[in-house]
Design a protein around this motif. Structure first.
Motif, PDB file in Angstrom:
ATOM      1  N   GLU A 537      65.448  -2.718  30.603  1.00 59.22           N
ATOM      2  CA  GLU A 537      66.686  -2.919  29.858  1.00 59.22           C
ATOM      3  C   GLU A 537      67.851  -2.384  30.685  1.00 59.22           C
ATOM      4  O   GLU A 537      67.834  -1.226  31.109  1.00 59.22           O
ATOM      5  N   ARG A 542      70.723  -2.914  26.427  1.00 58.34           N
ATOM      6  CA  ARG A 542      70.415  -1.908  25.406  1.00 58.34           C
ATOM      7  C   ARG A 542      71.392  -1.972  24.237  1.00 58.34           C
ATOM      8  O   ARG A 542      71.018  -1.670  23.092  1.00 58.34           O
ATOM      9  N   ARG A 545      69.996  -4.721  22.084  1.00 53.67           N
ATOM     10  CA  ARG A 545      68.559  -4.599  21.834  1.00 53.67           C
ATOM     11  C   ARG A 545      67.774  -5.812  22.347  1.00 53.67           C
ATOM     12  O   ARG A 545      67.008  -6.451  21.630  1.00 53.67           O
ATOM     13  N   SER A 565      63.763 -10.062  22.721  1.00 53.02           N
ATOM     14  CA  SER A 565      64.057  -8.969  21.795  1.00 53.02           C
ATOM     15  C   SER A 565      63.178  -7.765  22.130  1.00 53.02           C
ATOM     16  O   SER A 565      62.056  -7.904  22.614  1.00 53.02           O
ATOM     17  N   VAL A 566      63.703  -6.583  21.882  1.00 53.57           N
ATOM     18  CA  VAL A 566      62.984  -5.354  22.216  1.00 53.57           C
ATOM     19  C   VAL A 566      61.659  -5.287  21.458  1.00 53.57           C
ATOM     20  O   VAL A 566      60.634  -4.842  22.004  1.00 53.57           O
TER      21      VAL A 566
END
Length: 586
Positions: A537, A542, A545, A565-566
């Motif tokens: 990231e 970040r 996300r 997506s995280v």
């Protein structure tokens, strides 16, 4: 059945019979173009002892030297026409003769010094006259065995055998056995795979080979003297070919027009430069005459040349694709997959299924609209001597298959890759990825506009002042604007398709990654083939996300999907490390 065929209202039986006859004619042509044995070859080749290539391979060396000599002679003729003195001709003729002699001598020396021998431990390859080299390749280390032949080699019925051990980049041409007769090459490949299977299972293969040569010596078995050829005589477990209509459609949709057109224009420029150096054309005098022509005529000629280069580029690309995939045939025998293709130069790739690291499905924009795709497999090590030698590109398993027929094809040829999750079952990119794509595309468009504006300014400043050149400046600005708009539209379309089609997901044993765009790639990687999976990231990612997911196998470069997506990235990481997941649960 007879009444059905007699029904004139329904001509399906006649169509089926006509299609069967066309298929038989196609296969007859293919068998004529791919003989099982070469000239003067015995029906049952022996594999024992020390061997070297066929003496027919010396012809290819002589032909290559003759081609170089013809090129030198052409240069001499052009120089004489350009006004050079005739006294240069004897020296040029002597150089041509020396080139032919050197090619023939080199071919003879190479043929005499390159030998191969099957031993108990592996195949022994020897080469070199001054610096002699002996390389023993253990049977269990052979990953793939590929056969290829150029047009001249196909005429003579000889082939080149490439052994891939996963370290072919350092071994170079030493692992290639050149000048093999067609029957010897096929028998040797079968024997190598048989010995590999025996070595991996711990069995002794020497008695089978001894028995083979005993039968050859006594003549007790006129039909089947070589157990090494048993596998090739059996019907394959699965076989897939490409119909002529689909072959033409595949060539039409696999065109690289821009690259071929650029090559054609570069060839024209090099030809003009050659004529200038040979004094056949004086460009400094012609430049004034060209500048005196009307600007409208110059623009029309430039447009006509561009259109002609695009048409020729399309024709060249179509012909290359058609010739490359003619005679396509994919077979599976047990745990081995063989793919053959090529009209002028024939290639045959054989790979053990356990060496396949990933499945790649590639679709250009036209093929996405038609619902077709190209299927490749990524294999450990170098592919061989064909045009697809890059490990990252992999080996073409099927050049043109309908997406609705993909599962049936995979079930027949590579069953371990069937049943992978479809795109509808995978996770899409979040909306934040669309915003980031829009920002990156806008930045690229601004940079493109700056580059085109700077190029126009430099080109306009280099042109002389005056009314005719002012019109040329305006035409240059319009042309640059049109090119910029076309490139910008392509970038926007690529960004939209990348967001719409990109996916990631997995089932119990396989990772599936879809990278959308003008060219859409679908990667299917078994978990056992993954070396590592990472998620990174940046500070900007970040904030929204999202993460960049990277997967790697032994054969591929990094498989990268940005702005996942995280939560999806974390799920992929957890799935890729089952042992760690089990330990955390306990």
């Amino acid at each position: 059945m007879g009444t059905q065929c007699e029904n004139a209202a329904d001509g399906r039986c006649e169509d089926a019979a006509r299609g069967h006859r066309e298929s038989e004619r196609w296969h007859d042509v293919e068998r004529m173009a791919n003989p099982e044995r070469s000239l003067f070859e015995a029906p049952h080749p022996a594999l024992e002892g020390v061997h070297r290539g066929s003496p027919l391979s010396l012809v290819t060396g002589a032909v290559s030297g003759l081609g170089v000599a013809l090129g030198v002679s052409l240069v001499a003729i052009v120089r004489v026409i350009g006004g050079n003195v005739v006294e240069e001709l004897p020296g040029i003729a002597a150089a041509a003769v020396l080139l032919i002699a050197a090619s023939v001598v080199g071919a003879v020396v190479t043929w005499r010094t390159r030998t191969w021998e099957l031993t108990d431990a592996g195949i022994m390859l020897c080469s070199g006259l001054v610096n002699a080299r002996r390389l023993q390749v253990p049977y269990e280390h052979i990953h793939t065995v590929n056969m290829s032949s150029s047009l001249m080699e196909r005429v003579l019925g000889i082939m080149t055998l490439d052994l891939d051990t996963g370290a072919a980049d350092t071994e170079g041409q030493v692992t290639s056995i050149k000048g093999l007769q067609a029957g010897v090459a096929e028998a040797l490949r079968e024997e190598l795979f048989r010995r590999k299977a025996a070595a991996l299972s711990g069995q002794d293969f020497a008695p089978a080979v001894e028995g083979m040569f005993a039968r050859q010596a006594t003549g007790d078995s006129p039909v089947d003297p070589a157990p090494a050829c048993d596998a090739s005589d059996k019907a394959p477990d699965a076989c897939v070919t490409l119909a002529p209509a689909r072959l033409v459609l595949a060539a039409l949709t696999e065109t690289r027009v821009i690259a071929q057109a650029a090559g054609f224009l570069i060839l024209i420029v090099q030809g003009i430069n050659f004529l200038q150096e040979s004094r056949l054309v004086n460009l400094s005098e012609a430049a004034g005459d060209i500048a005196a022509l009307p600007i409208a005529l110059l623009v029309a000629v430039a447009g006509l040349l561009l259109a002609l280069s695009l048409i020729i580029g399309f024709a060249i690309s179509f012909a290359i694709s058609l010739i490359s995939f003619a005679g396509y045939r994919a077979e599976r025998r047990g745990g081995r997959i063989t793919v053959e293709r090529g009209l002028l130069g024939r290639t045959s790739h054989a790979v053990a299924s356990e060496r396949i690291q990933a499945l790649r499905i590639r679709q250009g924009l036209v093929r996405q609209l038609l619902g077709y795709a190209e299927v490749r497999v990524s294999v450990v090590g170098s592919i061989g001597s064909s045009d697809e030698s890059s490990t990252a590109d992999g080996m073409v398993l099927h050049p043109f298959i309908r997406m609705s027929e993909l599962d049936a094809f995979l079930e027949a040829i590579v069953p371990e890759f069937t049943g992978a999750p479809h795109a509808s079952d995978l996770a899409r990119l979040p909306r934040a990825a669309a915003r980031r794509l829009a920002v990156r595309t806008s930045a690229k468009a601004v940079l493109l506009a700056a580059v085109l504006a700077g190029s126009c300014a430099l080109a306009g400043g280099a042109l002389p002042l005056g009314e005719p050149w002012a019109t040329l400046r305006q035409a240059l600005i319009v042309l640059s604007g049109a090119v910029g708009v076309a490139i910008a539209l392509r970038m926007v379309m690529g960004a939209v398709l990348r967001y719409r089609d990109s996916r990631i997901g997995h089932d119990r044993t396989r990772l599936v990654m879809v990278v959308g765009g003008i060219k859409r790639w679908t990667e299917v990687v078994p978990r056992s083939r993954l070396q590592h999976v990472t998620a990174s990231e940046s500070p900007f990612q970040r904030r929204v996300r999202v993460a960049t997911c990277v997967a790697r196998t032994a054969a591929l470069g990094d498989l990268v999907l940005r702005d996942v997506s995280v939560d999806d990235a974390e799920e992929i990481l957890t799935w890729s490390r089952p042992h760690r997941r089990a330990s955390d649960a306990s």
